[in-house]
Design an enzyme around this catalytic site. Structure first.
Site, short mmCIF file in Angstrom:
data_model
loop_
_atom_site.label_atom_id
_atom_site.label_comp_id
_atom_site.label_asym_id
_atom_site.label_seq_id
_atom_site.Cartn_x
_atom_site.Cartn_y
_atom_site.Cartn_z
CB THR A 228 16.40 8.97 -36.11
OG1 THR A 228 14.97 8.97 -36.24
CG2 THR A 228 16.97 10.30 -36.56
CB SER A 229 14.19 3.96 -37.21
OG SER A 229 13.28 3.38 -36.33
NE ARG A 230 17.83 -0.54 -33.42
CZ ARG A 230 17.73 0.43 -32.51
NH1 ARG A 230 17.84 1.70 -32.87
NH2 ARG A 230 17.53 0.14 -31.23
CG ASP A 254 21.31 8.96 -34.97
OD1 ASP A 254 22.38 9.56 -34.75
OD2 ASP A 254 20.68 8.34 -34.10
CD GLU A 259 24.19 1.59 -35.61
OE1 GLU A 259 23.59 2.36 -36.38
OE2 GLU A 259 23.96 1.54 -34.39
CG HIS A 291 22.57 4.52 -32.65
ND1 HIS A 291 22.34 3.26 -33.15
CD2 HIS A 291 21.47 4.81 -31.91
CE1 HIS A 291 21.18 2.82 -32.72
NE2 HIS A 291 20.62 3.74 -31.95
P1 NAI Z 1 7.09 2.31 -31.00
O1 NAI Z 1 7.02 0.84 -30.78
O2 NAI Z 1 6.39 3.23 -30.05
O3 NAI Z 1 6.54 2.66 -32.46
C1 NAI Z 1 6.90 1.94 -33.62
C2 NAI Z 1 5.76 2.13 -34.61
O4 NAI Z 1 6.17 1.50 -35.83
C3 NAI Z 1 4.46 1.48 -34.17
O5 NAI Z 1 3.39 2.39 -34.28
C4 NAI Z 1 4.30 0.31 -35.14
O6 NAI Z 1 2.94 0.01 -35.42
C5 NAI Z 1 5.02 0.85 -36.36
N1 NAI Z 1 5.36 -0.18 -37.32
C6 NAI Z 1 5.55 -1.51 -37.11
N2 NAI Z 1 5.77 -2.13 -38.29
C7 NAI Z 1 5.71 -1.17 -39.25
C8 NAI Z 1 5.82 -1.19 -40.66
N3 NAI Z 1 6.03 -2.32 -41.32
N4 NAI Z 1 5.71 -0.02 -41.32
C9 NAI Z 1 5.47 1.14 -40.67
N5 NAI Z 1 5.33 1.21 -39.33
C10 NAI Z 1 5.46 0.06 -38.63
O7 NAI Z 1 8.63 2.64 -31.10
P2 NAI Z 1 9.34 4.05 -30.87
O8 NAI Z 1 9.64 4.22 -29.42
O9 NAI Z 1 8.58 5.11 -31.58
O10 NAI Z 1 10.74 3.80 -31.60
C11 NAI Z 1 10.81 3.59 -32.99
C12 NAI Z 1 12.20 3.08 -33.34
O11 NAI Z 1 13.15 4.12 -33.11
C13 NAI Z 1 12.72 1.92 -32.46
O12 NAI Z 1 12.25 0.68 -32.93
C14 NAI Z 1 14.20 2.05 -32.61
O13 NAI Z 1 14.63 1.24 -33.68
C15 NAI Z 1 14.42 3.52 -32.95
N6 NAI Z 1 15.15 4.23 -31.91
C16 NAI Z 1 16.30 4.88 -32.27
C17 NAI Z 1 17.05 5.57 -31.33
C18 NAI Z 1 18.28 6.32 -31.70
O14 NAI Z 1 19.02 6.76 -30.80
N7 NAI Z 1 18.57 6.52 -32.98
C19 NAI Z 1 16.64 5.58 -29.92
C20 NAI Z 1 15.39 4.91 -29.66
C21 NAI Z 1 14.69 4.26 -30.63
#
Ligand code: NAI
Length: 344
Positions: A228-230, A254, A259, A291
């Site tokens: 659900t991330s990217r 997602d 996309e 998404h």
């Molecule tokens: P956040 O910034 O709070 O957390 C991201 C975490 O990933 C951090 O703890 C960071 O240390 C960790 N990270 C960084 N590099 C890494 C690596 N190489 N391996 C493992 N972990 C690593 O971000 P949040 O708010 O939790 O969002 C995460 C992702 O979710 C966003 O970057 C975005 O891509 C995605 N997202 C998707 C949505 C959707 O509708 N599908 C909506 C909102 C966010």
């Protein structure tokens, strides 16, 4: 203040118009995505509001800058689609760092539960009076090991949901959450031990294709993958090979690497030209949503409020708390913002 709003959908307009009653900004809504061909439409607007599948390259930044744009207000959390190195010293870039991490974590679990128990198939069957349960067999999630990659805002909430179900949670994050009761392991251990893997890290140079042939090779047979991330966290061709060989039992997506042209649009009368997407759509063990993990009433409201507050802070020349800038990324400890309250 005139704001050019790109990639507008009816639900965006509704939530922004509702919140804008308090701000009275002048929005011009474009259905176009922001890219090199459409960037010139922002001429005369000081602020541009963009979303996840807008393509904000150096060329786009330069066009916006030449046309007088001073602020790029992203109405999303991720900013992998912005060349913020090119924006540095030209256009301030702000985002909505957190709008409803619960929404995304809940959707990730909804995908896992649906995929595992084949609820999407059961729904279609019973509507056609097919009450057979052949082929709908799932596994009991209680006691299974789930590997969570990225334990930021969303990942940590997802961890708690998994623990509520009685799953054993292990996680990998280069910056582990302090004071959490999360059992951190190396990436290799996570691949080796997980029955299910869920991605919650941002898309960066380091994480692009974090799921590829080499990582899939290290996973358990019959692993379930949730993203659900990217999209570009996964090498799609390697995923398809993993699914074909049944090394990956099931995948719920997602987000998808390419996309941009497809997600958020109704293309039900069109031919899908992306063969990888068409292949994934055709697989019985793949569940795709477009998404929509963020898409709750509360999240839309929070996105509109934070975006409007970001714009207000810019207009009133007060610190841009949600700014993302090249300098801060390079030099987090000692970034210029701590001196000027702004990145330049
Ligand atoms: P956040 O910034 O709070 O957390 C991201 C975490 O990933 C951090 O703890 C960071 O240390 C960790 N990270 C960084 N590099 C890494 C690596 N190489 N391996 C493992 N972990 C690593 O971000 P949040 O708010 O939790 O969002 C995460 C992702 O979710 C966003 O970057 C975005 O891509 C995605 N997202 C998707 C949505 C959707 O509708 N599908 C909506 C909102 C966010």
């Amino acid at each position: 203040m005139k704001i050019a709003f790109y990639d507008t959908k009816p639900y965006d307009k509704k939530s922004f118009e509702e919140q804008n009653k308090l701000y009275n900004y002048n929005f011009k809504y474009f259905e176009y995505k922001l890219n090199e061909e459409t960037a010139h439409l922002a001429k005369g607007y000081e602020v541009v509001c963009a979303f996840v599948n807008d393509t904000i390259t150096k060329e786009v930044i330069d066009i916006l800058y030449d046309n007088g744009v001073k602020l790029l207000a992203l109405r999303c959390a991720g900013y992998n689609n912005v060349d913020f190195k090119a924006a540095f010293l030209k256009i301030h870039v702000v985002r909505v760092p957190s709008y409803s991490p619960y929404a995304v974590a809940e959707h990730a679990m909804a995908l896992l539960l649906t995929l595992n128990r084949k609820i999407h198939k059961a729904y279609n069957r019973t509507r056609e009076s097919n009450f057979s349960i052949n082929g709908l067999l799932g596994v009991t999630l209680h006691g299974k090991t789930i590997g969570v990659i990225g334990t930021g805002r969303i990942g940590r909430i997802f961890v708690n949901i998994c623990k509520g179900i009685g799953m054993k949670v292990i996680a990998y994050d280069p910056y582990p959450a302090k004071d959490s009761k999360i059992d951190y392991v190396s990436l290799q251990e996570l691949y080796n031990q997980s029955d299910i893997i869920s991605l919650h890290c941002p898309l960066t140079k380091e994480t692009k294709h974090i799921i590829s042939k080499s990582s899939i090779d290290q996973m358990k047979k019959n692993v379930i993958l949730i993203n659900t991330s990217r999209g570009a966290l996964i090498n799609t061709e390697d995923l398809i090979e993993g699914l074909k060989s049944r090394k990956i039992a099931q995948a719920a997506l997602d987000v998808y690497e390419e996309e941009g042209e497809y997600f958020f649009e109704d293309l039900s009368d069109d031919i899908i030209h992306d063969d990888n997407l068409a292949r994934l759509q055709s697989m019985p063990n793949v569940l795709i949503t477009s998404h929509q993990a963020f898409f709750t009433k509360e999240a839309l409201e929070a996105i509109a409020i934070t975006t409007l507050e970001n714009i207000k802070a810019f207009i009133e020349d007060i610190p841009l708390d949600n700014e993302i800038c090249y300098d801060c990324q390079r030099n987090r400890e000692n970034c210029s913002r701590t001196i000027n309250n702004r990145c330049f």
